[in-house]
Scaffold this motif. Structure first.
Motif, PDB file in Angstrom:
ATOM      1  N   GLU A  47       0.381  -1.232  -0.022  1.00  0.00           N
ATOM      2  CA  GLU A  47       0.035   0.527  -0.265  1.00  0.00           C
ATOM      3  C   GLU A  47       1.105   1.675  -0.523  1.00  0.00           C
ATOM      4  OE1 GLU A  47      -3.518  -0.348  -0.351  1.00  0.00           O
ATOM      5  OE2 GLU A  47      -3.365   1.720  -0.328  1.00  0.00           O
ATOM      6  N   GLY A  48       2.335   1.129   0.145  1.00  0.00           N
ATOM      7  CA  GLY A  48       2.939   2.348   0.761  1.00  0.00           C
ATOM      8  C   GLY A  48       3.284   2.376  -0.595  1.00  0.00           C
ATOM      9  N   SER A  49       3.576   1.834  -1.897  1.00  0.00           N
ATOM     10  CA  SER A  49       3.635   1.671  -2.603  1.00  0.00           C
ATOM     11  C   SER A  49       3.316   2.972  -3.821  1.00  0.00           C
ATOM     12  CB  SER A  49       4.223   0.197  -3.447  1.00  0.00           C
ATOM     13  OG  SER A  49       4.939  -0.216  -3.384  1.00  0.00           O
ATOM     14  N   ALA A  50       1.686   2.334  -3.227  1.00  0.00           N
ATOM     15  CA  ALA A  50       0.717   3.194  -4.151  1.00  0.00           C
ATOM     16  C   ALA A  50       0.991   5.063  -3.455  1.00  0.00           C
ATOM     17  CB  ALA A  50      -0.555   2.469  -3.351  1.00  0.00           C
ATOM     18  N   SER A  51       1.665   4.863  -2.386  1.00  0.00           N
ATOM     19  CA  SER A  51       1.951   6.219  -1.809  1.00  0.00           C
ATOM     20  C   SER A  51       2.460   7.185  -2.928  1.00  0.00           C
ATOM     21  CB  SER A  51       1.551   6.430  -0.301  1.00  0.00           C
ATOM     22  OG  SER A  51       0.694   5.771   0.502  1.00  0.00           O
ATOM     23  N   VAL A  52       4.009   6.106  -3.259  1.00  0.00           N
ATOM     24  CA  VAL A  52       4.734   6.494  -3.443  1.00  0.00           C
ATOM     25  C   VAL A  52       4.497   6.946  -5.074  1.00  0.00           C
ATOM     26  CG1 VAL A  52       7.081   6.255  -4.454  1.00  0.00           C
ATOM     27  CG2 VAL A  52       6.609   5.756  -2.428  1.00  0.00           C
ATOM     28  N   ARG A  53       3.842   6.098  -5.925  1.00  0.00           N
ATOM     29  CA  ARG A  53       3.002   6.660  -6.602  1.00  0.00           C
ATOM     30  C   ARG A  53       2.309   8.170  -6.439  1.00  0.00           C
ATOM     31  NH1 ARG A  53       0.747   2.039  -7.646  1.00  0.00           N
ATOM     32  NH2 ARG A  53       2.689   1.258  -8.334  1.00  0.00           N
ATOM     33  N   ALA A  54       0.999   7.995  -5.745  1.00  0.00           N
ATOM     34  CA  ALA A  54       0.156   9.240  -5.753  1.00  0.00           C
ATOM     35  C   ALA A  54       1.103  10.602  -5.071  1.00  0.00           C
ATOM     36  CB  ALA A  54      -0.528   8.967  -4.659  1.00  0.00           C
ATOM     37  N   VAL A  55       2.380  10.357  -4.836  1.00  0.00           N
ATOM     38  CA  VAL A  55       2.911  11.753  -3.459  1.00  0.00           C
ATOM     39  C   VAL A  55       3.440  12.160  -5.001  1.00  0.00           C
ATOM     40  CG1 VAL A  55       4.869  12.147  -1.997  1.00  0.00           C
ATOM     41  CG2 VAL A  55       2.228  10.927  -1.741  1.00  0.00           C
ATOM     42  N   ALA A  56       4.760  10.870  -5.924  1.00  0.00           N
ATOM     43  CA  ALA A  56       5.680  11.542  -6.882  1.00  0.00           C
ATOM     44  C   ALA A  56       4.217  12.303  -7.582  1.00  0.00           C
ATOM     45  CB  ALA A  56       5.996  10.630  -7.545  1.00  0.00           C
ATOM     46  N   ARG A  57       3.498  11.416  -8.328  1.00  0.00           N
ATOM     47  CA  ARG A  57       2.624  12.787  -9.172  1.00  0.00           C
ATOM     48  C   ARG A  57       2.098  13.852  -8.773  1.00  0.00           C
ATOM     49  NH1 ARG A  57      -2.229   9.314 -10.591  1.00  0.00           N
ATOM     50  NH2 ARG A  57      -0.395   7.657 -11.819  1.00  0.00           N
ATOM     51  N   GLU A  58       1.794  13.769  -7.415  1.00  0.00           N
ATOM     52  CA  GLU A  58       1.427  14.675  -6.310  1.00  0.00           C
ATOM     53  C   GLU A  58       2.350  16.602  -7.034  1.00  0.00           C
ATOM     54  OE1 GLU A  58      -1.630  15.763  -6.299  1.00  0.00           O
ATOM     55  OE2 GLU A  58      -1.614  18.200  -6.189  1.00  0.00           O
ATOM     56  N   ALA A  59       4.032  15.711  -6.240  1.00  0.00           N
ATOM     57  CA  ALA A  59       4.893  16.291  -6.113  1.00  0.00           C
ATOM     58  C   ALA A  59       4.994  17.548  -7.469  1.00  0.00           C
ATOM     59  CB  ALA A  59       6.128  16.048  -5.939  1.00  0.00           C
ATOM     60  N   ARG A  60       5.109  16.761  -8.809  1.00  0.00           N
ATOM     61  CA  ARG A  60       5.069  17.126 -10.126  1.00  0.00           C
ATOM     62  C   ARG A  60       3.982  17.800 -10.322  1.00  0.00           C
ATOM     63  NH1 ARG A  60       5.868  18.515 -14.252  1.00  0.00           N
ATOM     64  NH2 ARG A  60       6.690  17.736 -15.613  1.00  0.00           N
ATOM     65  N   ALA A  61       2.760  17.796 -10.243  1.00  0.00           N
ATOM     66  CA  ALA A  61       2.282  18.318 -10.639  1.00  0.00           C
ATOM     67  C   ALA A  61       1.940  20.162 -10.236  1.00  0.00           C
ATOM     68  CB  ALA A  61       0.346  18.108  -9.860  1.00  0.00           C
ATOM     69  N   VAL A  62       2.346  20.225  -8.865  1.00  0.00           N
ATOM     70  CA  VAL A  62       2.489  21.624  -8.226  1.00  0.00           C
ATOM     71  C   VAL A  62       3.398  21.995  -8.538  1.00  0.00           C
ATOM     72  CG1 VAL A  62       0.625  21.666  -6.474  1.00  0.00           C
ATOM     73  CG2 VAL A  62       3.391  20.345  -5.995  1.00  0.00           C
TER      74      VAL A  62
END
Ligand code: IPE
Ligand code: IPE
Ligand code: MG
Length: 253
Positions: A47-62
């Motif tokens: 489940e932590g891997s899914a957080s990596v994906r979500a957080v990396a995407r959001e960091a990139r987006a902002v």
């Protein structure tokens, strides 16, 4: 649960103000997340891997320029062999499944740590994706793997000593030998799961970083939680040893 419009408002607010250029995260709490659900610890890492994906995407987006994630310490390698094996398998899977996402979003992947200690299958995928994404200019995503902050400093000292006379080894010379050389100065270090320690992560780089300790366990830390720590950072005053009046450009009373 935050409604989608709330998260969009939060994202817009974060985007409108100066962002930390470099954010590091100690992604902690996977085991406790799983144990609280009666699941094996490995389920928390997944489940932590899914957080990596979500957080990396959001960091990139902002628009964060550099995101450095503490994924595995040298000390973590002494965990039970089945857990270490599962972590390596998840890492290999992540490198496979995120390849497109990384390339499509212009992310440059990098890795720091004693990478020779990673299994061959992980190492070859890591090297391949780092090489493939080398020319990307969107955001640098650095994975700290088999990482040891004190060892990073020791190797920087060794390398500087090979190049320079002792009297010429100053802070800038050591900094140039760190594994993070070339990344922007670390602005914000986040740790999830309620623990308040650094656990040997980026010991030099956190000198003037803002620290954020959040209670959320890593598998529950997603886009909204990242935006919240960024918003909190934006409300802080960094003084770097000066007075508040100095940094605000006011005249001292
Ligand atoms: C962080 O979660 C992931 C790694 C260290 C690999 P933990 O596995 O440390 O989770 P807790 O701290 O036991 O809950
Ligand atoms: C730090 O978490 C390492 C990673 C998140 C990869 P740990 O769970 O290993 O740290 P301690 O043992 O609580 O200090
Ligand atoms: Mg932990």
């Amino acid at each position: 649960m935050t409604a989608p419009s709330d998260i969009e408002a939060l994202r817009a607010r974060v985007r409108a103000r100066p962002l930390p250029r470099h954010v590091a995260i100690i992604m902690d709490g996977n085991g406790r997340w799983a144990e609280a659900r009666g699941l094996p610890r490995v389920a928390g890492h997944r489940e932590g891997s899914a957080s990596v994906r979500a957080v990396a995407r959001e960091a990139r987006a902002v628009g964060v320029e550099a995101l450095t994630l503490y994924a595995l310490s040298v000390q973590n390698l002494a965990r039970p062999p089945h857990e270490v094996r599962a972590l390596m398998e998840l890492l290999a899977e992540f490198l496979e499944s995120e390849r497109r996402e990384i390339m499509d979003n212009g992310i440059r992947l990098a890795a720091i740590g004693d990478l020779d200690r990673l299994p061959g299958a992980v190492r070859s995928r890591l090297d391949a994706l780092c090489a493939e994404s080398r020319g990307n200019r969107g955001m640098v995503l650095t994975l700290a793997l088999s990482y040891d902050g004190r060892e990073e400093l020791a190797q920087a000292a060794r390398r500087a000593a090979r190049r320079l006379a002792p009297g010429d080894i100053d802070a800038a010379a050591l900094e140039a030998e760190l594994w993070t050389a070339g990344l922007p100065e670390l602005d914000l270090m986040v740790r999830t799961s309620g623990e308040r320690r650094i656990s040997n992560f980026l010991l030099w780089q956190c000198a003037y970083a803002e620290l954020a300790f959040v209670e959320t366990l890593w598998p529950d830390f997603r886009e909204r939680e990242l935006l919240e720590v960024l918003a909190d950072f934006q409300g802080r005053e960094r003084r770097f040893g000066l007075t508040g009046a100095q940094v605000r450009g006011a005249v001292d009373p």
